[in-house]
Design an enzyme around this catalytic site. Structure first.
Site, PDB file in Angstrom:
ATOM      1  N   THR A  83       0.863  -1.169   0.000  1.00  0.00           N
ATOM      2  CA  THR A  83       0.000   0.000   0.000  1.00  0.00           C
ATOM      3  C   THR A  83       0.901   1.221   0.000  1.00  0.00           C
ATOM      4  OG1 THR A  83      -1.422   1.357   1.427  1.00  0.00           O
ATOM      5  CG2 THR A  83      -0.199  -0.376   2.485  1.00  0.00           C
ATOM      6  N   CYS A 196      -2.069   5.091  -5.262  1.00  0.00           N
ATOM      7  CA  CYS A 196      -2.864   4.225  -4.386  1.00  0.00           C
ATOM      8  C   CYS A 196      -2.983   2.924  -5.154  1.00  0.00           C
ATOM      9  CB  CYS A 196      -4.232   4.833  -4.103  1.00  0.00           C
ATOM     10  SG  CYS A 196      -5.393   3.675  -3.353  1.00  0.00           S
TER      11      CYS A 196
END
Length: 235
Positions: A83, A196
């Protein structure tokens, strides 16, 4: 091939893609039935999200550090935080183990510079677009970074947490992101970082006037290359 430890589940939708890309890279490089040695800690994202909302980054760092130690105990040779945003606690993770942490920002900077991009646009959570742990590290690597205005950053963040991390992909949100890709190109971006790991579920190369750097894929491909280093010469 060296074993990669994945800190995943943030969200699980993109962790699936990490697993797929790492194994695709192993199979392409080694052939036959080859697959990537992986140890995975898939954390409960609801716990992480609560810590994010509270801006309790110390608590989030402790949680990921514990997961990193479990990966280390399971035989990992290096770690990936799967992430972008949770690289905000990368130092805490790195300090918890005696393993290298393959950082997503370093992979992105290396890819951007290798492709000849000096100025990149960035889409991600508001923390990713606004804070030094991410933008600062890209700039330190030699990149100029442009981001949307404050209102657009808030909308990008909303779509990530209310939709993409819950597996929701909507046409109106895709249209918003397409518009922002064009805006960033107009502001001088030679490429845009999808900062992202879920944004790649929403838009792709056909949606952008400039090349896209899909952070999930770039990170996974760089990690696979690290894991395979030295193996191919021996095959």
């Amino acid at each position: 091939m060296r074993t990669l430890g994945l800190l995943g589940g943030m969200s699980w939708h993109s962790t699936i893609d990490y697993y797929r890309v790492l194994n695709e890279q192993a199979a392409a490089a080694l052939g036959g039935h080859a697959s990537a040695p992986i140890t995975l800690q898939s954390v409960d994202f609801s716990r992480i999200r609560a810590l994010q909302v509270a801006e309790d980054w110390d608590g989030a760092g402790r949680l990921l550090a514990e997961a990193a130690r479990r990966c280390e105990a399971s035989g990992a040779d290096a770690l990936l935080i799967c992430t972008n945003l949770m690289h905000r606690v990368a130092d805490a993770v790195e300090d918890a183990v005696d393993l290298p942490l393959l950082r997503i920002t370093d992979a992105i900077a290396a890819r951007a510079l290798a492709e000849g991009h000096r100025t990149v646009g960035l889409l991600g959570t508001r923390w990713t677009m606004e804070e030094d742990f991410y933008v600062g590290r890209l700039r330190a690597a030699g990149l100029e970074v442009v981001v949307p205005d404050a209102a657009a950053r808030a909308e990008v963040d909303r779509i990530i947490f209310e939709e993409l991390t819950r597996g929701v992909v909507s046409a109106p949100s895709a249209a918003i992101y397409r518009g922002l890709l064009h805006d960033l190109a107009a502001d001088g971006a030679q490429a845009v970082v999808l900062g992202c790991t879920e944004i790649q579920l929403l838009v792709g190369a056909a949606d952008s006037p400039v090349p896209l750097l899909d952070s999930m894929r770039v990170h996974a491909e760089a990690a696979a290359a690290w894991a395979l280093d030295g193996v191919l010469a021996a095959v």
